[in-house]
Every structure is written in structure tokens, then in C-alpha cells.
Design a protein around this motif. Sequence first.
Motif, short mmCIF file in Angstrom:
data_model
loop_
_atom_site.label_atom_id
_atom_site.label_comp_id
_atom_site.label_asym_id
_atom_site.label_seq_id
_atom_site.Cartn_x
_atom_site.Cartn_y
_atom_site.Cartn_z
N GLY A 37 -33.13 -11.59 -13.61
CA GLY A 37 -33.33 -12.00 -14.99
C GLY A 37 -31.99 -12.10 -15.70
N ALA A 38 -31.01 -12.69 -14.99
CA ALA A 38 -29.61 -12.62 -15.43
C ALA A 38 -29.30 -13.47 -16.66
N ALA A 39 -30.16 -14.42 -17.02
CA ALA A 39 -29.85 -15.30 -18.15
C ALA A 39 -30.35 -14.75 -19.48
N GLY A 40 -31.15 -13.69 -19.46
CA GLY A 40 -31.67 -13.12 -20.70
C GLY A 40 -30.65 -12.28 -21.43
N GLY A 41 -31.08 -11.65 -22.52
CA GLY A 41 -30.16 -10.85 -23.32
C GLY A 41 -29.54 -9.71 -22.55
N VAL A 42 -30.37 -8.87 -21.93
CA VAL A 42 -29.85 -7.75 -21.14
C VAL A 42 -29.16 -8.27 -19.89
N GLY A 43 -29.71 -9.33 -19.30
CA GLY A 43 -29.15 -9.87 -18.07
C GLY A 43 -27.73 -10.38 -18.25
N THR A 44 -27.48 -11.15 -19.31
CA THR A 44 -26.12 -11.66 -19.52
C THR A 44 -25.13 -10.53 -19.79
N ALA A 45 -25.59 -9.49 -20.50
CA ALA A 45 -24.72 -8.34 -20.72
C ALA A 45 -24.47 -7.60 -19.42
N ALA A 46 -25.49 -7.45 -18.58
CA ALA A 46 -25.34 -6.74 -17.32
C ALA A 46 -24.40 -7.46 -16.37
N VAL A 47 -24.47 -8.78 -16.32
CA VAL A 47 -23.56 -9.55 -15.47
C VAL A 47 -22.12 -9.28 -15.88
N GLN A 48 -21.85 -9.33 -17.18
CA GLN A 48 -20.48 -9.13 -17.66
C GLN A 48 -19.98 -7.71 -17.43
N LEU A 49 -20.83 -6.73 -17.73
CA LEU A 49 -20.40 -5.35 -17.59
C LEU A 49 -20.27 -4.95 -16.12
N ALA A 50 -21.16 -5.45 -15.27
CA ALA A 50 -21.05 -5.16 -13.84
C ALA A 50 -19.74 -5.73 -13.29
N HIS A 51 -19.38 -6.91 -13.74
CA HIS A 51 -18.11 -7.51 -13.33
C HIS A 51 -16.94 -6.66 -13.83
N ALA A 52 -17.01 -6.24 -15.09
CA ALA A 52 -15.93 -5.44 -15.67
C ALA A 52 -15.77 -4.10 -14.98
N LEU A 53 -16.89 -3.54 -14.47
CA LEU A 53 -16.84 -2.25 -13.78
C LEU A 53 -16.45 -2.38 -12.32
N GLY A 54 -16.17 -3.61 -11.87
CA GLY A 54 -15.67 -3.82 -10.52
C GLY A 54 -16.71 -4.19 -9.50
N GLY A 55 -17.94 -4.49 -9.93
CA GLY A 55 -18.98 -4.85 -8.99
C GLY A 55 -18.85 -6.28 -8.50
N HIS A 56 -19.40 -6.54 -7.31
CA HIS A 56 -19.54 -7.91 -6.80
C HIS A 56 -20.93 -8.37 -7.23
#
Length: 316
Positions: free
Chosen positions: A155-174
Motif C-alpha cells: 500500500g505504498a502510494a497511500g499516506g502511511v505508505g509514502t511516508a514509510a517508503v521515505q523513512l525506510a530509505h532514510a533508515l538504510g533499508g532496501h
Amino acid sequence: MKAVQITSYGAADVLRVNDVERPAPGAGEVLVAVEASSVNGHDVIVRAGELKMVSGRTFPIGVGLDFAGTVAATGAGVEGWQVGERVWGMVHPRRRHITAGAAEFVVVSADRIAHAPEGVSSAEAASLVVAGATALTALRDSVSLADGERVLVRGAAGGVGTAAVQLAHALGGHVTALARDRHAEFLTGLGADAVLDYGSTTSDRIGPFDVIVDTVGRELHCYRSRLAKGGRMVTVGLSGPALAAIAASSVHGSRRIRTFSANPDTALLRDLAGHVTSGALRPVVDRVYPLADITAAHQAFERGGVVGKQVLAVSA
């Protein structure tokens, strides 16, 4: 003042913008002149009557979980806040409110606000309160994402999803984002390393993942099976079937399905503002609606298929 309320449970057309008395802050509370609020899943399920054990059967009931605006007044014992300071925050999700964030003024405990991040408008800030706090709590506190781990955001395009994609990237996740194919380029721009089309991708053909963040709340057991050894899964898409899947997964130890209720305090909101200020997290607003169009905003949220948040512009 103007405030969104419901006088009965039901579909989006039960929402009303009513004239009500402006609230006054009590001891330990702050009165905020609201400039913007957003539509969240919590607002929708309260309106629909799915949280009657919390919201009760006494009407009217206020609507709107989050807000951004300025301090209008402080109650007894409140220190550190000055009238006119820009703030963002959230009303308590497990309490009944006669008026809430979707109103010209809201009263909230002083430990539920923080300074709004610089460089974003009130509408943009409001879009990040619940979505950002939920994503940060999920990734940092619930599953403790580590650098280099493989993350699936469902559900990456929703409100929580777009935030999770960005924060996961910032925290070093693939980061692998699962969303509609037409959103692939946008999600890649937010930090996704790969984007899968949910319409043509089945759970048995992906993974394994170290972390799964689910915002959908369906077929949880299928996705849980795609966890690597020692993997963790968290869902924020709660429903009856989701709760059953969460309970059934308890036998799987660390690979169980976790959940929580976003309930940010000042410290979490400060941390979130830091991610916004650093550029690690940016707002994703689908559309800004005037308060009078609250019904249309809820209907758009329920239809889905959009990118980011529905935001309400409020002029106090």
C-alpha cells in the motif's frame, strides 16, 4: 466556530460542518487555531461506527485526528508555549471528542503538540502528522529496521505508505514498494529501490523480506509467509480479518504480525519534524479540500487509488 461533526454513524454524507462554541483550554491544555487537518483511516472508521466502544452512542462526535496551526491560548500550568507559535499535533485517538482536529479551534493536551517543521505549509504539515508518526513508529520502534535490511511496503502510494517508503530509505533499508504500476516512477523518486504492481504480483512470488510494513489489512497470513528467518511484520490496516490474522500469528514468535495504535507525543513529533527538516521525509498531498467539502474528502479517501493524503484547509 466551524467544526466537523457527526450526529449519527454512517457513510460520508453524515458529516456536517456545524457552528459550535469555541472551546477553552483547561489546566495542562493548549488551544490551537487550526489551519489544516487531514483525512485518516481512524476518522473514517469512527464515522462509520466501527469504534463505538470508544466513541459511544452520544452525539455529536467531532471528526479529525490531526492538525497544524498556531497556539491561540494556553491553560493553567502550561509552560514553554507562546501565542502565535506554529505547531502540529494530534487529538487522543482513544477518547471521545465533541470537536476535534477538523475544526477552526481544537483543545489538546500540551504533551500532544510540537513545533511544526520549518519549510512546509500547514497543509503539508497536517498531511504528515498521523502518516509520518505511524510510519516512524512502525519502522523504528515496532520492527527496529536495521541498515541494509530488505523492506516491503504494502500500500505504498497511500499516506502511511509514502511516508514509510521515505523513512525506510532514510533508515538504510532496501525498499520494495507494492502499489499500482502507474505510481512506480513517483515511488522510485521517494526512495523505493523496486516497485511491484499489486495488480499482477502475488505474494507467493516475492521476497523473502526482513521487514514487511502493511497498510492494507488483508491477506496478512500470505504476506507473513514471505518473511525471511528472523523477519518482522507490522500492519496498520486494521479490520476484523486483520485482527484475527494478528492473533493467529502469535505462535510464530518474532515472525508474528505486530500492530499498534499511532498515538504520538511531543517527543515523537519532534523526531518526526527532524526528518522533515533534514529532507528525509517530504509531504505527499493528493488534494486540499475546503472544510465545507469534508464529505468529498472522505469519499476520495474511501475510493482509494490516489497518491498521498487528502487535506482539509481550515481558516480560523
